[in-house]
Structure formats: structure tokens, C-alpha cells
Design a protein around this motif. Structure first.
Motif, short mmCIF file in Angstrom:
data_model
loop_
_atom_site.label_atom_id
_atom_site.label_comp_id
_atom_site.label_asym_id
_atom_site.label_seq_id
_atom_site.Cartn_x
_atom_site.Cartn_y
_atom_site.Cartn_z
N LEU A 171 0.77 -1.09 0.02
CA LEU A 171 0.04 0.00 -0.08
C LEU A 171 0.68 1.36 -0.12
O LEU A 171 2.05 1.29 0.25
N PRO A 172 0.19 2.31 -0.48
CA PRO A 172 1.10 3.70 0.01
C PRO A 172 1.35 3.72 1.11
O PRO A 172 0.51 3.40 2.13
N ASP A 173 2.37 4.29 1.47
CA ASP A 173 2.89 4.22 2.99
C ASP A 173 3.74 5.46 3.18
O ASP A 173 4.84 5.72 2.66
N ALA A 174 3.59 6.44 4.19
CA ALA A 174 4.10 7.61 4.54
C ALA A 174 5.22 7.35 5.76
O ALA A 174 5.48 8.20 6.54
N VAL A 175 5.55 6.09 6.02
CA VAL A 175 6.42 5.55 6.95
C VAL A 175 7.76 5.01 6.54
O VAL A 175 7.72 4.47 5.58
N ILE A 176 8.79 5.46 7.25
CA ILE A 176 10.11 5.02 6.87
C ILE A 176 10.33 3.84 7.66
O ILE A 176 9.95 3.60 8.87
N GLY A 181 12.02 3.73 2.11
CA GLY A 181 11.48 5.05 2.12
C GLY A 181 9.90 5.16 1.91
O GLY A 181 9.29 4.16 1.59
N PRO A 182 9.33 6.45 2.11
CA PRO A 182 8.02 6.35 2.03
C PRO A 182 7.56 6.19 0.67
O PRO A 182 8.42 6.36 -0.32
N ARG A 183 6.38 5.54 0.32
CA ARG A 183 5.95 5.09 -0.89
C ARG A 183 4.69 5.75 -1.21
O ARG A 183 3.69 5.74 -0.41
N VAL A 184 4.53 6.45 -2.24
CA VAL A 184 3.50 7.46 -2.47
C VAL A 184 2.49 6.80 -3.52
O VAL A 184 1.31 7.35 -3.24
N ARG A 185 2.67 5.70 -3.88
CA ARG A 185 1.54 5.07 -4.74
C ARG A 185 1.78 3.50 -4.41
O ARG A 185 2.96 2.89 -4.06
N ALA A 186 0.55 2.65 -4.53
CA ALA A 186 0.77 1.31 -4.23
C ALA A 186 1.51 0.58 -5.50
O ALA A 186 1.84 1.11 -6.12
N ALA A 187 2.28 -0.53 -4.81
CA ALA A 187 2.86 -1.28 -5.75
C ALA A 187 2.29 -2.82 -5.76
O ALA A 187 1.98 -3.21 -4.35
N TYR A 188 2.40 -3.58 -6.64
CA TYR A 188 1.73 -5.01 -7.07
C TYR A 188 2.86 -5.90 -7.12
O TYR A 188 3.67 -5.85 -8.46
N HIS A 189 3.10 -6.96 -6.63
CA HIS A 189 4.01 -8.08 -6.94
C HIS A 189 3.60 -9.32 -6.82
O HIS A 189 2.73 -9.67 -6.12
N GLU A 190 4.51 -10.26 -7.45
CA GLU A 190 4.33 -11.53 -7.21
C GLU A 190 4.94 -12.05 -5.97
O GLU A 190 6.06 -11.75 -5.43
#
Length: 263
Positions: free
Chosen positions: A37-42, A60-69
Motif C-alpha cells: 500500500l502507499p505508505d508515509a512511514v520509513i 522510504g515512503p511510498r507514494v503509490r501502491a505497488a503490486y508484486h508476485e
């Protein structure tokens, strides 16, 4: 979809520095897509693969979601840093880590390199007691306790809770007797994203967690949106799909996990 689960408590000795601890362990690939999920936490992550590779990473903080296997034979412990911890522990402003995954011992902070050495050979499932011994020795106090306390009060006010919607940025600045510009500077250094973007990420994370628990219009109101259309636009921008598609598993194409240097 698979999302890491938090542990129920953080040891008392770690609470000035660690907001939450999460663990993952997969002997077989998890079913479905692994969602970040997007995440504003380190985060500081110890990751051990079935081949014996060990990485201690600053994420680092992730400003957009990512989808992985999902991957098999992997164990992780994830230390989610409290706001304002990045500079004293890692030696960099939080904004310098946005969207990055970096080996901890590549960072300039001497505390980061010592922490990486301490963590590298721990068992992720049993790492917490040793972390609770080491981290307070490396970091006795924040460099500026008053500034850190102000930042954490602002983060708390802008965070969504079950019993209340988050406050507006201008109201938080007024309540804390700082300008909105000062508040943005605090967040840039100690969180990595602006106050407004922090609140946006927090709302979308809450929606992802509550999807299916109530009607969309009810969830929009509960999470502080003007209306359902506003909620859908925000969700799609950060998650890559509208809320209904996320709930039914119609997700974007998976991508490889971000590679890092180091060994």
C-alpha cells in the motif's frame, strides 16, 4: 491479496523510535498478489531469503501502491520508524528516502551502519529483543526533542482514527501555533511527504483496510472525503485502480520488487 500483519505490541524501550513492528514468513509463495500500500512511514527491514541472502534495508515512503508476485522461502521483520527518527538514525532527511530502498550500511549515519551490523545476523522471528537492547544505546534522545514532539503531534492530528476524521492541515498548524509553511518543513524533514500528502495516504490506507465493511458513500464520509467521487479519484490516483476493482481483486499488473545494491 497479501499484506503484512503488525505485531500486537512494541517493547517499551523501542517506543520513542519504533511505531510498529511487522513480520512476514513464507515457506511457499503467498496466494494472489502481494500488495504494498502507499505508505508515509520509513522502515528498517531485515530480509532473509531461502538462499541465505541477508539484507538490512531502509525503505522510504511510498507514494503509490505497488503490486508484486509473492515469493517463497523469505522471512522479514519490518521496523516502522516513528516520525522524526530518520535523521538521527539514518543520517538523512526523510524526504531523501521517498520512493527508495537502500542498504542501511550505505547511508551516512554512523548509527545506521552500526545498527545494520547488529541486525544482519539475527533471526527475523526473534530479532525484537536484541533490537530493544541495541537501539536505545545508539539513540539516547532525538536531536531536537521539542521539534520531534511537535511533528508527532501534527502526525497524530492528521491521522485517521475510528472515532474521528483527520483534522485539516490549516487547523493543525493553527492549533500547534506554527505556520503551514513551518509544518510542511517539519514533515519534509521528519516524514518525507507534505502534511496534505501524508493525510491523503493515510485515508487511502484506511479505505483499503475497510473496503467491503460498509457502503462506499459511508466509507467516504467516515474517512473525511467530500463525497464518494472525491474518494474514488483519490483512491485511483494512489492505488492504480478504483475502490471496487481493488475490492474484487482486479488489480494492476504485477511488477518486480525494487532491486537494491549490496550483499
Amino acid at each position: 491479496m497479501t499484506i503484512a500483519e503488525p505485531l500486537p505490541t512494541v517493547p517499551e524501550a523501542l517506543r520513542p523510535w519504533i511505531a510498529e513492528v511487522r513480520t512476514m514468513s513464507f515457506s511457499e509463495p503467498p496466494e494472489g498478489t502481494f500488495v504494498q500500500l502507499p505508505d508515509a512511514v520509513i522502515k528498517v527491514v531485515l530480509r532473509v531469503t531461502g538462499e541465505g541472502r541477508r539484507d538490512v534495508l531502509a525503505v522510504g515512503p511510498r507514494v503509490r501502491a505497488a503490486y508484486h508476485e509473492g515469493k517463497a522461502h523469505i522471512e522479514c521483520v519490518e521496523l516502522r520508524l516513528a516520525p522524526g527518527t530518520a535523521r538521527p538514525l539514518l543520517g538523512v532527511a526523510a524526504a531523501g528516502l521517498v520512493g527508495r530502498v537502500v542498504p542501511l550500511d550505505d547511508l551516512p549515519g554512523g548509527a545506521a551502519r552500526r545498527f545494520a551490523r547488529e541486525m544482519r545476523w539475527l533471526d527475523p522471528r526473534e530479532a525484537l529483543p536484541r533490537v530493544a537492547e541495541v537501539l536505545p544505546e545508539l539513540l539516547a534522545e532525538p536531536a531536537d526533542p521539542a521539534r520531534t514532539a511537535l511533528l508527532r503531534a501534527a502526525v497524530e492530528a492528521l491521522s485517521l482514527r475510528m472515532d474521528r476524521a483527520p483534522a485539516q492541515v490549516r487547523d493543525v498548524a493553527r492549533e500547534l501555533a506554527v505556520s503551514e509553511r513551518q509544518l510542511r518543513n517539519l514533515f519534509t524533514d521528519g516524514v518525507g511527504v507534505s502534511p496534505k500528502h501524508y493525510a491523503r495516504i493515510d485515508r487511502v490506507r484506511a479505505l483499503a483496510a475497510r473496503a467491503g465493511s460498509a457502503g462506499w458513500s459511508e466509507l467516504a464520509a467516515a474517512t473525511g472525503y467530500f463525497d464518494q467521487s472525491h474518494m474514488t479519484t483519490d483512491f485511483r490516483a494512489l492505488m492504480g485502480v478504483p475502490p471496487r476493482s481493488f475490492l474484487t481483486g482486479r488489480l494492476p499488473a504485477v511488477s518486480p520488487c525494487q532491486a537494491v545494491r549490496g550483499g
